[in-house]
Design a protein around this motif. Structure first.
Motif, PDB file in Angstrom:
ATOM      1  N   UNK A  87       0.801  -1.226   0.000  1.00  0.00           N
ATOM      2  CA  UNK A  87       0.000   0.000   0.000  1.00  0.00           C
ATOM      3  C   UNK A  87       0.831   1.272   0.000  1.00  0.00           C
ATOM      4  N   UNK A  88       2.009   1.217  -0.607  1.00  0.00           N
ATOM      5  CA  UNK A  88       2.779   2.426  -0.873  1.00  0.00           C
ATOM      6  C   UNK A  88       2.457   2.879  -2.294  1.00  0.00           C
ATOM      7  N   UNK A  89       2.428   4.182  -2.507  1.00  0.00           N
ATOM      8  CA  UNK A  89       2.167   4.733  -3.841  1.00  0.00           C
ATOM      9  C   UNK A  89       3.451   5.366  -4.363  1.00  0.00           C
ATOM     10  N   UNK A  90       3.864   4.938  -5.543  1.00  0.00           N
ATOM     11  CA  UNK A  90       5.024   5.512  -6.228  1.00  0.00           C
ATOM     12  C   UNK A  90       4.502   6.217  -7.468  1.00  0.00           C
ATOM     13  N   UNK A  91       4.914   7.471  -7.676  1.00  0.00           N
ATOM     14  CA  UNK A  91       4.362   8.228  -8.799  1.00  0.00           C
ATOM     15  C   UNK A  91       5.439   9.021  -9.522  1.00  0.00           C
ATOM     16  N   UNK A  92       5.333   9.002 -10.840  1.00  0.00           N
ATOM     17  CA  UNK A  92       6.185   9.794 -11.714  1.00  0.00           C
ATOM     18  C   UNK A  92       5.308  10.788 -12.468  1.00  0.00           C
ATOM     19  N   UNK A  93       5.838  11.971 -12.814  1.00  0.00           N
ATOM     20  CA  UNK A  93       5.051  12.903 -13.623  1.00  0.00           C
ATOM     21  C   UNK A  93       4.754  12.307 -14.985  1.00  0.00           C
ATOM     22  N   UNK A  94       3.575  12.603 -15.487  1.00  0.00           N
ATOM     23  CA  UNK A  94       3.187  12.073 -16.776  1.00  0.00           C
ATOM     24  C   UNK A  94       3.848  12.858 -17.898  1.00  0.00           C
ATOM     25  N   UNK A  95       4.221  12.153 -18.961  1.00  0.00           N
ATOM     26  CA  UNK A  95       4.822  12.810 -20.114  1.00  0.00           C
ATOM     27  C   UNK A  95       3.766  13.530 -20.938  1.00  0.00           C
ATOM     28  N   UNK A  96       2.556  13.044 -20.907  1.00  0.00           N
ATOM     29  CA  UNK A  96       1.446  13.656 -21.628  1.00  0.00           C
ATOM     30  C   UNK A  96       0.223  13.724 -20.753  1.00  0.00           C
ATOM     31  N   UNK A  97      -0.831  14.376 -21.215  1.00  0.00           N
ATOM     32  CA  UNK A  97      -2.049  14.511 -20.398  1.00  0.00           C
ATOM     33  C   UNK A  97      -2.705  13.167 -20.123  1.00  0.00           C
ATOM     34  N   UNK A  98      -3.202  13.003 -18.913  1.00  0.00           N
ATOM     35  CA  UNK A  98      -3.934  11.807 -18.518  1.00  0.00           C
ATOM     36  C   UNK A  98      -5.406  12.183 -18.400  1.00  0.00           C
ATOM     37  N   UNK A  99      -6.266  11.635 -19.232  1.00  0.00           N
ATOM     38  CA  UNK A  99      -7.689  11.989 -19.151  1.00  0.00           C
ATOM     39  C   UNK A  99      -8.313  11.459 -17.871  1.00  0.00           C
TER      40      UNK A  99
END
Length: 219
Positions: free
Chosen positions: A42-54
């Motif tokens: 239950x850890x969240x790892x996140x990277x910035x998106x290269x393009x828009x995420x709808x």
């Protein structure tokens, strides 16, 4: 005598990259382990998106099953709606005091509740005004590629660049803080490995009781 001091965990984020190095964007399998080498779920790892995420058109769902939120951690995109069904044969009174979304709702078995809109980025901590042991989290992402670790500490996430965020409920006493990390070293091997160590400041059980004491009025 109950333990009341701050204690520290070391959290190691182990991410495996190909022998050819880091590309601009690719899917990767990450593993999160604690200082003893145990997997962290239950850890969240996140990277910035290269393009828009709808924003998904379908509502996300966080259920109430056996007096637990299911899933324990839900990731949604900013602007997404969430349904809160109650699969228990008892009622619940779900609430949040978190800045991204403050609300309360009484949930009765077999009765549909109004969906909630999560339009502010951040971590929403959920509780139940009837069952103190219930705790859940909604991670509201804003144009982020995210992965949630399973029981083995593994998550699949689309990697973008070298900077990423890590969130876990035991990263801070508030349970809402994220850590921004950088993949700045590669360890030789096949595949090569990036290893990052975090220190988790976790308040003792006193903080759990403090959180619960802030609940909405009794039913």
């Amino acid at each position: 005598m109950p333990f009341r001091f701050l204690f520290h965990y070391l959290l190691t984020i182990a991410t495996f990259v190909s022998a050819f190095g880091i590309s601009t964007a690719y899917g990767e399998r990450l593993q999160v382990i604690d200082q003893d080498g145990n997997p962290v779920a239950n850890a969240v790892v996140s990277f910035p998106s290269q393009g828009p995420i709808p924003v998904p058109e379908l509502n996300a769902v966080i259920d109430q099953i056996d007096k637990q939120f299911a899933p324990h951690v839900l990731v949604v995109q900013k602007g997404q709606w969430v349904n809160f069904p109650n699969s228990d044969d008892i009622r619940h009174h779900v609430y949040s005091f978190s800045d991204p979304k403050t609300f309360e709702m009484r949930l009765f078995n077999g009765t549909d509740s109004e969906p909630q809109l999560f339009d502010q980025q951040g971590i929403v901590v959920l509780g139940c005004n009837i069952h103190d042991e219930m705790r859940g989290f909604i991670y509201v992402a804003d144009q982020e590629n995210t992965g949630v670790t399973d029981a083995g500490g593994y998550a699949e996430v689309q990697v973008n660049g070298s900077d990423f965020d890590v969130w876990h409920e035991r990263l801070s006493a508030s349970q809402t803080e994220k850590r921004t990390m950088s993949i700045d070293s590669l360890i030789d091997g096949s595949p090569r490995q990036v290893r990052i160590t975090l220190v988790i400041d976790a308040q003792a059980e006193e903080d759990e009781r403090t959180f619960r004491s802030r609940k909405f009025g009794n039913d």
